[in-house]
Scaffold this motif. Sequence first.
Motif, PDB file in Angstrom:
ATOM      1  N   ALA A   9       0.834  -1.206   0.000  1.00  0.00           N
ATOM      2  CA  ALA A   9       0.000   0.000   0.000  1.00  0.00           C
ATOM      3  C   ALA A   9       0.868   1.255   0.000  1.00  0.00           C
ATOM      4  CB  ALA A   9      -0.950  -0.003   1.199  1.00  0.00           C
ATOM      5  N   GLY A  10       1.978   1.215   0.701  1.00  0.00           N
ATOM      6  CA  GLY A  10       2.886   2.357   0.731  1.00  0.00           C
ATOM      7  C   GLY A  10       3.519   2.635  -0.620  1.00  0.00           C
ATOM      8  N   LYS A  11       3.861   1.572  -1.327  1.00  0.00           N
ATOM      9  CA  LYS A  11       4.422   1.749  -2.675  1.00  0.00           C
ATOM     10  C   LYS A  11       3.390   2.396  -3.598  1.00  0.00           C
ATOM     11  CE  LYS A  11       7.929  -1.875  -2.551  1.00  0.00           C
ATOM     12  NZ  LYS A  11       7.908  -2.322  -1.185  1.00  0.00           N
ATOM     13  N   LEU A  12       2.138   1.965  -3.489  1.00  0.00           N
ATOM     14  CA  LEU A  12       1.080   2.569  -4.302  1.00  0.00           C
ATOM     15  C   LEU A  12       0.856   4.019  -3.879  1.00  0.00           C
ATOM     16  CD1 LEU A  12      -0.999   2.257  -6.542  1.00  0.00           C
ATOM     17  CD2 LEU A  12      -2.610   1.410  -4.827  1.00  0.00           C
ATOM     18  N   LEU A  13       0.878   4.277  -2.586  1.00  0.00           N
ATOM     19  CA  LEU A  13       0.742   5.654  -2.105  1.00  0.00           C
ATOM     20  C   LEU A  13       1.842   6.538  -2.692  1.00  0.00           C
ATOM     21  CD1 LEU A  13      -0.510   7.828  -0.247  1.00  0.00           C
ATOM     22  CD2 LEU A  13       1.055   7.013   1.543  1.00  0.00           C
ATOM     23  N   ASN A  14       3.070   6.041  -2.698  1.00  0.00           N
ATOM     24  CA  ASN A  14       4.189   6.810  -3.254  1.00  0.00           C
ATOM     25  C   ASN A  14       3.941   7.175  -4.716  1.00  0.00           C
ATOM     26  OD1 ASN A  14       5.491   6.596  -0.806  1.00  0.00           O
ATOM     27  ND2 ASN A  14       6.862   4.965  -1.475  1.00  0.00           N
ATOM     28  N   GLU A  15       3.382   6.235  -5.457  1.00  0.00           N
ATOM     29  CA  GLU A  15       3.073   6.477  -6.870  1.00  0.00           C
ATOM     30  C   GLU A  15       2.034   7.603  -7.004  1.00  0.00           C
ATOM     31  OE1 GLU A  15       0.725   3.888 -10.174  1.00  0.00           O
ATOM     32  OE2 GLU A  15       2.301   2.814  -9.085  1.00  0.00           O
ATOM     33  N   PHE A  16       0.991   7.539  -6.191  1.00  0.00           N
ATOM     34  CA  PHE A  16      -0.052   8.569  -6.238  1.00  0.00           C
ATOM     35  C   PHE A  16       0.498   9.933  -5.821  1.00  0.00           C
ATOM     36  CE2 PHE A  16      -3.002   5.132  -6.750  1.00  0.00           C
ATOM     37  CZ  PHE A  16      -4.045   5.703  -7.454  1.00  0.00           C
ATOM     38  N   LEU A  17       1.314   9.947  -4.773  1.00  0.00           N
ATOM     39  CA  LEU A  17       1.903  11.206  -4.324  1.00  0.00           C
ATOM     40  C   LEU A  17       2.748  11.821  -5.426  1.00  0.00           C
ATOM     41  CD1 LEU A  17       2.957  10.183  -0.707  1.00  0.00           C
ATOM     42  CD2 LEU A  17       1.082  11.738  -1.330  1.00  0.00           C
ATOM     43  N   SER A  18       3.563  11.006  -6.054  1.00  0.00           N
ATOM     44  CA  SER A  18       4.406  11.491  -7.135  1.00  0.00           C
ATOM     45  C   SER A  18       3.567  12.057  -8.279  1.00  0.00           C
ATOM     46  CB  SER A  18       5.299  10.346  -7.636  1.00  0.00           C
ATOM     47  OG  SER A  18       6.091  10.770  -8.712  1.00  0.00           O
ATOM     48  N   ASN A  19       2.505  11.341  -8.649  1.00  0.00           N
ATOM     49  CA  ASN A  19       1.623  11.803  -9.727  1.00  0.00           C
ATOM     50  C   ASN A  19       0.904  13.099  -9.367  1.00  0.00           C
ATOM     51  OD1 ASN A  19       2.354   9.644 -11.325  1.00  0.00           O
ATOM     52  ND2 ASN A  19       0.578   8.408 -10.781  1.00  0.00           N
ATOM     53  N   ALA A  20       0.702  13.339  -8.080  1.00  0.00           N
ATOM     54  CA  ALA A  20       0.049  14.576  -7.623  1.00  0.00           C
ATOM     55  C   ALA A  20       1.053  15.710  -7.416  1.00  0.00           C
ATOM     56  CB  ALA A  20      -0.713  14.317  -6.325  1.00  0.00           C
ATOM     57  N   GLY A  21       2.341  15.409  -7.580  1.00  0.00           N
ATOM     58  CA  GLY A  21       3.369  16.431  -7.396  1.00  0.00           C
ATOM     59  C   GLY A  21       3.728  16.682  -5.940  1.00  0.00           C
ATOM     60  N   ILE A  22       3.525  15.667  -5.099  1.00  0.00           N
ATOM     61  CA  ILE A  22       3.827  15.775  -3.670  1.00  0.00           C
ATOM     62  C   ILE A  22       5.053  14.906  -3.370  1.00  0.00           C
ATOM     63  CG2 ILE A  22       2.990  15.336  -1.324  1.00  0.00           C
ATOM     64  CD1 ILE A  22       0.118  15.730  -2.426  1.00  0.00           C
ATOM     65  N   ASP A  23       6.071  15.496  -2.779  1.00  0.00           N
ATOM     66  CA  ASP A  23       7.292  14.790  -2.406  1.00  0.00           C
ATOM     67  C   ASP A  23       7.113  14.206  -1.006  1.00  0.00           C
ATOM     68  OD1 ASP A  23       9.930  14.384  -1.150  1.00  0.00           O
ATOM     69  OD2 ASP A  23      10.722  15.319  -2.964  1.00  0.00           O
ATOM     70  N   ARG A  24       7.131  12.876  -0.909  1.00  0.00           N
ATOM     71  CA  ARG A  24       6.885  12.203   0.367  1.00  0.00           C
ATOM     72  C   ARG A  24       7.837  12.663   1.464  1.00  0.00           C
ATOM     73  NH1 ARG A  24       5.428   6.164   2.077  1.00  0.00           N
ATOM     74  NH2 ARG A  24       6.466   6.144   4.084  1.00  0.00           N
ATOM     75  N   LYS A  25       9.090  12.851   1.158  1.00  0.00           N
ATOM     76  CA  LYS A  25      10.082  13.206   2.179  1.00  0.00           C
ATOM     77  C   LYS A  25      10.083  14.689   2.530  1.00  0.00           C
ATOM     78  CE  LYS A  25      11.960   9.227   3.047  1.00  0.00           C
ATOM     79  NZ  LYS A  25      11.736   8.621   4.351  1.00  0.00           N
ATOM     80  N   LYS A  26       9.738  15.545   1.578  1.00  0.00           N
ATOM     81  CA  LYS A  26       9.832  16.987   1.781  1.00  0.00           C
ATOM     82  C   LYS A  26       8.477  17.639   2.106  1.00  0.00           C
ATOM     83  CE  LYS A  26      10.200  19.782  -1.694  1.00  0.00           C
ATOM     84  NZ  LYS A  26      10.547  20.400  -2.943  1.00  0.00           N
ATOM     85  N   ASP A  27       7.413  17.194   1.452  1.00  0.00           N
ATOM     86  CA  ASP A  27       6.111  17.858   1.541  1.00  0.00           C
ATOM     87  C   ASP A  27       5.158  17.248   2.559  1.00  0.00           C
ATOM     88  OD1 ASP A  27       6.975  19.461  -0.577  1.00  0.00           O
ATOM     89  OD2 ASP A  27       6.074  18.138  -2.086  1.00  0.00           O
ATOM     90  N   LEU A  28       5.462  16.052   3.053  1.00  0.00           N
ATOM     91  CA  LEU A  28       4.552  15.324   3.944  1.00  0.00           C
ATOM     92  C   LEU A  28       5.197  14.972   5.273  1.00  0.00           C
ATOM     93  CD1 LEU A  28       2.825  12.484   1.872  1.00  0.00           C
ATOM     94  CD2 LEU A  28       1.813  14.600   2.668  1.00  0.00           C
ATOM     95  N   TYR A  29       4.342  14.851   6.272  1.00  0.00           N
ATOM     96  CA  TYR A  29       4.700  14.229   7.544  1.00  0.00           C
ATOM     97  C   TYR A  29       3.668  13.118   7.689  1.00  0.00           C
ATOM     98  CZ  TYR A  29       5.866  13.733  12.504  1.00  0.00           C
ATOM     99  OH  TYR A  29       6.275  13.261  13.729  1.00  0.00           O
ATOM    100  N   ILE A  30       4.097  11.869   7.718  1.00  0.00           N
ATOM    101  CA  ILE A  30       3.195  10.719   7.686  1.00  0.00           C
ATOM    102  C   ILE A  30       3.150  10.046   9.049  1.00  0.00           C
ATOM    103  CG2 ILE A  30       2.669   8.523   6.574  1.00  0.00           C
ATOM    104  CD1 ILE A  30       4.294   9.514   4.160  1.00  0.00           C
ATOM    105  N   ILE A  31       1.923   9.856   9.543  1.00  0.00           N
ATOM    106  CA  ILE A  31       1.701   9.216  10.837  1.00  0.00           C
ATOM    107  C   ILE A  31       0.461   8.309  10.739  1.00  0.00           C
ATOM    108  CG2 ILE A  31       2.834  10.993  12.206  1.00  0.00           C
ATOM    109  CD1 ILE A  31       0.180  12.348  12.689  1.00  0.00           C
ATOM    110  N   ASN A  32       0.174   7.598  11.809  1.00  0.00           N
ATOM    111  CA  ASN A  32      -1.021   6.750  11.894  1.00  0.00           C
ATOM    112  C   ASN A  32      -1.843   7.121  13.111  1.00  0.00           C
ATOM    113  OD1 ASN A  32      -0.885   4.742   9.680  1.00  0.00           O
ATOM    114  ND2 ASN A  32       1.040   4.159  10.648  1.00  0.00           N
ATOM    115  N   THR A  33      -3.081   6.657  13.141  1.00  0.00           N
ATOM    116  CA  THR A  33      -3.938   6.935  14.302  1.00  0.00           C
ATOM    117  C   THR A  33      -3.388   6.263  15.552  1.00  0.00           C
ATOM    118  OG1 THR A  33      -5.422   5.081  13.793  1.00  0.00           O
ATOM    119  CG2 THR A  33      -6.038   7.243  12.938  1.00  0.00           C
ATOM    120  N   VAL A  34      -2.732   5.107  15.387  1.00  0.00           N
ATOM    121  CA  VAL A  34      -2.046   4.426  16.493  1.00  0.00           C
ATOM    122  C   VAL A  34      -0.617   4.112  16.048  1.00  0.00           C
ATOM    123  CG1 VAL A  34      -4.147   3.461  17.525  1.00  0.00           C
ATOM    124  CG2 VAL A  34      -2.877   2.116  15.848  1.00  0.00           C
ATOM    125  N   LYS A  35       0.265   3.964  16.998  1.00  0.00           N
ATOM    126  CA  LYS A  35       1.693   3.793  16.693  1.00  0.00           C
ATOM    127  C   LYS A  35       2.143   2.338  16.693  1.00  0.00           C
ATOM    128  CE  LYS A  35       1.837   8.217  16.800  1.00  0.00           C
ATOM    129  NZ  LYS A  35       1.010   8.678  15.704  1.00  0.00           N
TER     130      LYS A  35
END
Length: 188
Positions: free
Chosen positions: A57-83
């Motif tokens: 799912a993360g690999k697919l998310l990376n593809e979508f982010l890239s297609n939307a012009g969002i840099d996962r490392k620079k433009d996002l802070y990724i977390i979950n509802t639980v750790k």
Amino acid sequence: MLKELKEKLKDCTNCSLCSSRSNIVFSDGSENAKIILIGEAPGADEDKSGIPFVGRAGKLLNEFLSNAGIDRKKDLYIINTVKCRPPENRKPTKEEKNACGKNLEAQIKAVNPKVIILCGATAFESFIDDKKMTISKARGQIFEYKNGIKLIPVFHPSFLLRKHSTEPNSPRDLTLKDLILAKELSNL
């Protein structure tokens, strides 16, 4: 502040999820991001690595982010509802989400984003208390959070792994549009 919180959570025993975890899955991306992406809970790959959204799912998310012009490392802070990973990848319970709620709030406050992407039904339900509203009905809408932060619900990439069509208004097409909207609202 985030470094101290991460260190403190290594020994967290606030709920039963601590008994089966390999690693706390704290975050990925930039602490200076204008967008936070919140997922459900760590899966097996995330539990092993300590990083959110690294499996299929993360690999697919990376593809979508890239297609939307969002840099996962620079433009996002990724977390979950639980750790911590729930057994057998089940949804986290209300009690587990409540036990981790202060940690989630502390991360949001420290990053202070313009936009929060609620990735999937569990993240959506953690922020929008409307039993009649499903993720399918909510996606495409903009919700308000504290301090004017915009909430954008999107389909979870694990759902999209089962939906391959990219035709107009397919779940994949709508997700890409929602991510582009999040980027625009964040002024990236």
